[in-house]
Design an enzyme around this catalytic site. Structure first.
Site, PDB file in Angstrom:
ATOM      1  N   ARG A   1      41.252  26.135 -10.787  1.00 50.69           N
ATOM      2  CA  ARG A   1      40.012  26.715 -10.255  1.00 50.69           C
ATOM      3  C   ARG A   1      38.789  26.072 -10.890  1.00 50.69           C
ATOM      4  O   ARG A   1      37.720  26.021 -10.287  1.00 50.69           O
ATOM      5  CB  ARG A   1      40.044  28.238 -10.445  1.00 50.69           C
ATOM      6  CG  ARG A   1      40.161  28.665 -11.871  1.00 50.69           C
ATOM      7  CD  ARG A   1      40.604  30.113 -12.013  1.00 50.69           C
ATOM      8  NE  ARG A   1      42.056  30.281 -11.920  1.00 50.69           N
ATOM      9  CZ  ARG A   1      42.678  31.438 -12.018  1.00 50.69           C
ATOM     10  NH1 ARG A   1      41.995  32.551 -12.174  1.00 50.69           N
ATOM     11  NH2 ARG A   1      43.998  31.500 -11.936  1.00 50.69           N
TER      12      ARG A   1
ATOM     13  N   ASP B   1      51.611  19.119  -9.922  1.00 52.11           N
ATOM     14  CA  ASP B   1      50.373  19.900  -9.841  1.00 52.11           C
ATOM     15  C   ASP B   1      49.241  19.111  -9.169  1.00 52.11           C
ATOM     16  O   ASP B   1      48.126  19.607  -9.056  1.00 52.11           O
ATOM     17  CB  ASP B   1      49.962  20.368 -11.245  1.00 52.11           C
ATOM     18  CG  ASP B   1      49.217  21.694 -11.227  1.00 52.11           C
ATOM     19  OD1 ASP B   1      49.345  22.431 -10.231  1.00 52.11           O
ATOM     20  OD2 ASP B   1      48.505  21.991 -12.205  1.00 52.11           O
TER      21      ASP B   1
ATOM     22  N   GLU C   1      43.321  26.098 -14.975  1.00 50.03           N
ATOM     23  CA  GLU C   1      42.441  24.926 -14.904  1.00 50.03           C
ATOM     24  C   GLU C   1      42.133  24.487 -13.477  1.00 50.03           C
ATOM     25  O   GLU C   1      41.117  23.857 -13.224  1.00 50.03           O
ATOM     26  CB  GLU C   1      43.081  23.760 -15.674  1.00 50.03           C
ATOM     27  CG  GLU C   1      44.090  22.904 -14.899  1.00 50.03           C
ATOM     28  CD  GLU C   1      45.338  23.653 -14.466  1.00 50.03           C
ATOM     29  OE1 GLU C   1      45.616  24.723 -15.035  1.00 50.03           O
ATOM     30  OE2 GLU C   1      46.029  23.180 -13.535  1.00 50.03           O
TER      31      GLU C   1
ATOM     32  N   LYS D   1      51.870  25.741 -21.891  1.00 46.03           N
ATOM     33  CA  LYS D   1      52.921  26.342 -21.070  1.00 46.03           C
ATOM     34  C   LYS D   1      54.243  26.409 -21.817  1.00 46.03           C
ATOM     35  O   LYS D   1      54.471  25.658 -22.754  1.00 46.03           O
ATOM     36  CB  LYS D   1      53.131  25.487 -19.809  1.00 46.03           C
ATOM     37  CG  LYS D   1      52.081  25.671 -18.756  1.00 46.03           C
ATOM     38  CD  LYS D   1      52.509  25.007 -17.453  1.00 46.03           C
ATOM     39  CE  LYS D   1      51.443  25.169 -16.389  1.00 46.03           C
ATOM     40  NZ  LYS D   1      51.252  26.561 -15.976  1.00 46.03           N
TER      41      LYS D   1
ATOM     42  N   ASP E   1      44.973  27.356 -19.143  1.00 50.36           N
ATOM     43  CA  ASP E   1      45.985  27.052 -18.128  1.00 50.36           C
ATOM     44  C   ASP E   1      45.513  27.428 -16.719  1.00 50.36           C
ATOM     45  O   ASP E   1      46.141  27.057 -15.732  1.00 50.36           O
ATOM     46  CB  ASP E   1      47.290  27.774 -18.480  1.00 50.36           C
ATOM     47  CG  ASP E   1      48.485  27.185 -17.761  1.00 50.36           C
ATOM     48  OD1 ASP E   1      48.337  26.094 -17.170  1.00 50.36           O
ATOM     49  OD2 ASP E   1      49.554  27.814 -17.789  1.00 50.36           O
TER      50      ASP E   1
END
Ligand code: BES
Ligand code: MN
Ligand code: ZN
Length: 498
Positions: free
Chosen positions: A354, A291, A352, A280, A350
């Site tokens: 799912r 997150d 990740e 990122k 990124d």
């Protein structure tokens, strides 16, 4: 903070602070009118003198007013009577909590639930008081070393109700509101912690602590060996670049018969999302400690449900790990096999969330769930679509989507329906595996949900993308605890436990 419903007439003499509402144009609310008589009309005079116009959210504290039974009287503006509804009521309560927090009162009696507000029954009016007060008095468990500001003294809040019957409904509402409040606080506490403390291991121990506190909860925490045994290839791919070991947390609450199908809540538990090899941008990367907000919110919900002893079965499933770059990290173009057997080409490391969620959804099948709801800070695209006001809601089941949407409305924690399905899943085609984990820029929130949809298949499933709602940035930086209120309301309604 303790909340009690009291029959109005009894309450009037005992308050350290009486909180009464005033509409615009000097139009006094139910209790303000009565207290105004005790005060020889001085509340009415405040309007005439231009000191208090009853504007929504304005407050005015009268200290030791002559003739009043209470030590203080707090006037709260309710705005125009005609427009007084859910939003206005909650806004007035927020101002009330803020103003009360600045007084020295140890106890207060709030008379605002006596006011008629469009569509709101006594249960809800009382519940909102507990909800809003708990949320307002929440303090971030910071690690500042200086002198702590004085804690607010208020410890007991009475809520006046018209008669014994109303007091009973108000009591139920207060109980629900306080439970939502403690679930919200747990969720916010966890999400606010720094990621060097709030690791997957730490989340596991907090879930185990919940089981210690509440006899109806049982917690199981699987480590990497257990996750490997389940063949969760997508989850394992995300964690493989990290030094922190992953966990699969399974928390079961039993409030109904053993064979009653449970609701499964799945929470995304990425304790830090650096993006992996698809690293990122550093700008606001710190916020990627949030997150794991999905995980925090389902644990908070679990806590609230246990406190309410709802007659339902509930299973909380949390896949939790970090998403880090390293020499061992998963690479763009790697192909892995998910627990369902479907293969995934990981084109962007990124995306990740799912990957860990699809294996958790497959895992949920062993509970034969009545419904599965996953909660995730899944996509930046959802923030672009809806901003910070609504969570994204996608589902393959109309009744479930409707139930979640109306829960959000009642709990003032709203979600907005977005599309999911074959059209978007088309964007996830791969030349090398069954499915790719990204689908281009267009409709990013919907393609992410449609990736999950591919795994949910026949399950009654819904997805809440809380990327825009789970935390605030800037000077207000911190967790909001959303969507705990929505989820708890949804479950209360399912249990018909209002
Ligand atoms: N956790 C992020 C989503 C996110 C980003 C939430 C910013 C809140 C603020 C997620 O894991 C992610 O990185 N998603 C990517 C997906 C993309 C690579 C398809 C995104 O939204 O950029
Ligand atoms: Mn990511
Ligand atoms: Zn993420």
């Amino acid at each position: 903070m303790e909340f009690t419903a009291i029959v109005d007439a009894k309450a009037r003499h005992t308050a350290g602070c009486a909180v009464v509402g005033v509409y615009e144009e000097g139009d006094l609310g139910v209790a303000a009118r009565q207290i105004d008589t005790q005060l020889a009309g001085s509340i009415g005079k405040l309007h005439a003198g231009g000191d208090f116009a009853g504007k929504l959210g304005d407050t005015l504290l009268l200290a030791e007013p002559a003739g009043a039974a209470a030590a203080r009287v707090l006037l709260v503006g309710l705005g125009p009577r005609a427009g007084f509804g859910r939003k206005q009521y909650r806004k007035a309560l927020q101002s009330t909590a803020q103003a009360l927090g600045k007084t020295g009162a140890k106890d207060a009696v709030v008379y605002l639930a006596l006011e008629a507000a469009a569509d709101l029954d006594v249960y809800y009016r009382a519940r909102a008081i507990a909800e809003v007060f708990c949320a307002q008095f929440y303090k971030i468990p910071d690690r500042k070393t200086g002198v702590k500001p004085k804690a607010c003294r208020l410890s007991s809040v009475g809520v006046a109700a018209e008669n014994a019957r109303a007091a009973k409904a108000a009591g139920k509402g207060l109980k629900a509101g306080a439970a939502i409040g403690s679930g919200l606080a747990l969720s916010r506490d966890l999400a606010n912690l720094p990621p060097n403390i709030c690791t997957p291991t730490y989340l596991g121990t907090r879930a185990q602590a919940l089981a210690k506190d509440w006899p109806r909860i049982k917690t199981k925490v699987l480590d990497e060996i257990g996750i490997k045994a389940l063949k969760m290839g997508a989850f394992l791919a995300v964690t493989q670049g990290s030094e922190q070991p992953p966990r699969l947390i399974v928390c079961e609450y039993r409030g109904a018969k053993k064979d009653a199908a449970p609701v499964c809540l799945i929470g995304k538990g990425i304790t830090f999302d650096a993006g992996g090899i698809s690293l990122k941008d550093p700008l606001a990367m710190d916020e990627m400690k949030f997150d794991m907000s999905g995980a925090a919110s389902v644990l908070g919900t679990m806590r609230a449900i246990a406190e309410l002893e709802l007659p339902i079965n509930l299973v909380v499933i949390i896949p939790t790990c970090e998403n880090m770059p390293s020499g061992r990290a998963v690479k763009p173009s790697d192909i892995v096999t998910t627990m369902s057997g479907q293969t995934v080409e990981i084109l962007n490391t990124d995306a990740e969330g799912r990957l860990i969620l699809c294996d958790a959804i497959t895992y949920s099948r062993r509970f034969n769930p009545a419904a599965v709801v996953d909660v995730a800070t899944l996509t930046g695209a959802c923030i672009i679509a809806l901003g910070n006001h609504f969570s994204g809601l996608m589902s393959n089941n109309e009744a479930l989507a409707d139930a979640l949407e109306s829960a959000g409305l009642r709990a003032d924690d709203r979600a907005w329906r977005l599309p999911v399905g074959e059209e978007y899943a088309e964007q996830l085609k791969s030349n090398f595996a069954d499915i790719a984990n990204i689908g281009g820029r267009e409709g990013g929130a919907c393609t992410a949900a449609s990736y999950l949809w591919k795994f949910a298949k026949d399950l009654r499933w819904a997805h809440l993308d809380v990327a825009g709602t789970a935390w605030l940035g800037g000077s207000q930086k911190g967790s909001t605890g959303r969507p705990v209120p929505l989820l708890v309301d949804f479950l209360i309604n399912r249990a018909h436990a209002k």
